[in-house]
Design an enzyme around this catalytic site. Structure first.
Site, PDB file in Angstrom:
ATOM      1  N   SER A 152       0.581  -1.119   0.109  1.00  0.00           N
ATOM      2  CA  SER A 152       0.295  -0.028   0.040  1.00  0.00           C
ATOM      3  C   SER A 152       1.139   1.083  -0.025  1.00  0.00           C
ATOM      4  CB  SER A 152      -0.853  -0.069   1.420  1.00  0.00           C
ATOM      5  OG  SER A 152      -1.511   1.294   1.211  1.00  0.00           O
ATOM      6  N   TYR A 155      -2.544  -0.728  10.367  1.00  0.00           N
ATOM      7  CA  TYR A 155      -2.586  -1.125   9.065  1.00  0.00           C
ATOM      8  C   TYR A 155      -1.220  -0.683   8.421  1.00  0.00           C
ATOM      9  CZ  TYR A 155      -3.853  -1.094   4.256  1.00  0.00           C
ATOM     10  OH  TYR A 155      -3.650  -1.227   2.640  1.00  0.00           O
TER      11      TYR A 155
END
Length: 447
Positions: A340, A353
């Site tokens: 990501s 995350y």
């Protein structure tokens, strides 16, 4: 045994089901397994059976006997069971036939027998199969298939290295089945399969995609299938996986569903085994399974913390470790890990995350250094915000953090297909080209 009692050197061989040789598939035409294959493929129907098939290529059997006789003093007095220690289920065989280009409809055993009787007059192998089934199960039931004997072949397996057969017992997997079906079809003993010859640079490759039931994983699986890949779809939700599989089949692609929770190492290993049995050894692994919860570090939502680490970190390692030995043995393969832009820069509201994606980045970089000289490539893809179910706020998540930090409604997000195109670019490159990282973001939201 009388010969041994009189002092003569004796080796006893007890044979299981003998299949065709591995070069030409020269097979006993009255063998039950061959007749069952003919019955299934000529009827276009696969009966529901509780049957574990075992068979041994006859050339392997003859090789064992010849080599053991050459070492008679070493093996005299032994009993060798030439019975395959790893049978496969009849359902799995029918699944393999389906992904190999045969259209099959699942039916009850009794209904299949009705269809066979209609075909028997014009087809001698079907008539032979019916006679054999009536002898084995006069009542017309299928119980016989669930009562077949098994034998202990440990003594034989222990002797294989001394016989120069270190590779072990021939596994009943995709490569062997493909040889059998192709050779039998060439001789007219089986109908020919429908082959999909359309595709691009990846035609004939095998890919495993986790998180394939929706979002980026689904888009990646569809893109790979369009380019000619045979795709193993991995995710927890079997019903949604089946919908994705049916969509790929409707587009003339090849896909199999391998339901598994990536947080379970055992389920991942079972999914890889199913992929190998049905499609062959994976050339490409795309780790797309992941979760993302907007939670601040002080929210106290520890169950979401645990879930994020389990899926994004442990799940990724489980799949890599299950596939890596296969790729290393073959000296080639491509692992694509979905990271990501949060693996490049921290984002508030996504502390856990972000940490999980920093793990993916570090793990992928170290893995790349370890396996590059062994012919493997490792690509890390770093998407920005993508319009997927991941963006939704769960009822048990931190709604205030989602409202404050989510990019929803603030700019045009990426679509899953945008990320799939980036991955397709990476895996289409020649073997000497390593696309190590791809950062793909919305034009309006660079980091």
């Amino acid at each position: 045994m009388k010969a041994r009692a009189r002092g003569m050197p004796v080796i006893v061989y007890r044979l299981g089901n003998q299949a065709g040789d591995r070069a030409n598939a020269a097979w006993n035409p009255q063998d039950l397994t061959l007749l069952m294959l003919q019955g299934v493929l000529r009827s276009g129907q696969a009966p529901r059976l509780n049957w574990r098939l075992e068979f041994t290529p006859v050339d392997f059997t003859s090789e064992v006997i010849v080599r053991a006789m050459a070492q008679l003093s070493l093996h005299a007095g032994k009993i060798f069971h030439l019975v395959n220690p790893q049978p496969i289920s009849f359902d799995l065989l029918c699944d393999w036939l389906s992904v190999s280009g045969y259209t099959l409809r699942r039916v009850d055993y009794a209904d299949w027998l009705v269809e066979l009787r209609q075909l028997a007059e014009a087809c001698q192998p079907i008539a032979s199969l019916l006679r054999l089934l009536e002898e084995l199960a006069p009542s017309g039931g299928s119980q016989y298939f669930g009562q077949l004997s098994t034998f202990d072949s440990r003594q034989l397996r222990a002797a294989l290295p001394s016989l120069g057969l270190e590779s072990g017992y021939p596994a009943i997997e995709s490569s062997l089945l493909a040889v059998y079906v192709a050779r039998l079809a060439e001789r007219g003993l089986l109908p020919r399969a429908r082959r999909n010859t359309s595709g691009g640079a990846l035609l004939g490759k095998v890919a495993m995609v986790t998180g394939a039931s929706s979002g980026i994983g689904q888009a990646v699986a569809q893109a790979l299938a369009r380019d000619g890949c045979q795709v193993a779809l991995v995710a927890r939700r079997a019903d949604q996986l089946e919908q994705v599989r049916q969509g790929i089949l409707a587009a003339q692609g090849v896909a199999v569903a391998c339901p598994a929770d990536v947080t379970s190492r055992a389920e991942v290993e079972a999914a890889v085994a199913r992929c190998r049995s049905l499609l062959g050894q994976p050339d490409i692994l795309v780790n797309s399974a992941g979760v993302m919860y907007y939670t601040r570090a002080f929210s106290g939502l520890t169950h979401l913390t645990d879930r994020t680490i389990d899926v994004n970190c442990r799940g990724l390692v489980h799949t890599v470790e299950a596939v890596l030995p296969i790729m290393l043995d073959r000296g080639g393969g491509h692992i694509v890990n979905l990271s990501s832009d949060a693996g490049r820069a921290p984002f508030p509201g996504l502390a856990v995350y972000t940490g999980s994606k920093f793990f993916v980045e570090g793990y992928s970089r170290a893995l790349r250094l370890e396996v590059a000289s062994r012919g493997l490539r490792v690509t890390c893809v770093q998407p920005g915000d993508v319009r997927t179910p991941l963006q939704a706020c769960r009822d048990d998540a931190d709604s205030e953090a989602h409202k404050e930090f989510s990019g929803q409604g603030k700019y045009t997000m990426l679509e899953p297909e945008d990320v799939a195109r980036a991955i397709l670019y990476a895996v289409q490159q020649p073997p000497h080209v390593g696309v190590n990282e791809i950062l793909v973001e919305s034009r309006e939201a660079p980091i």
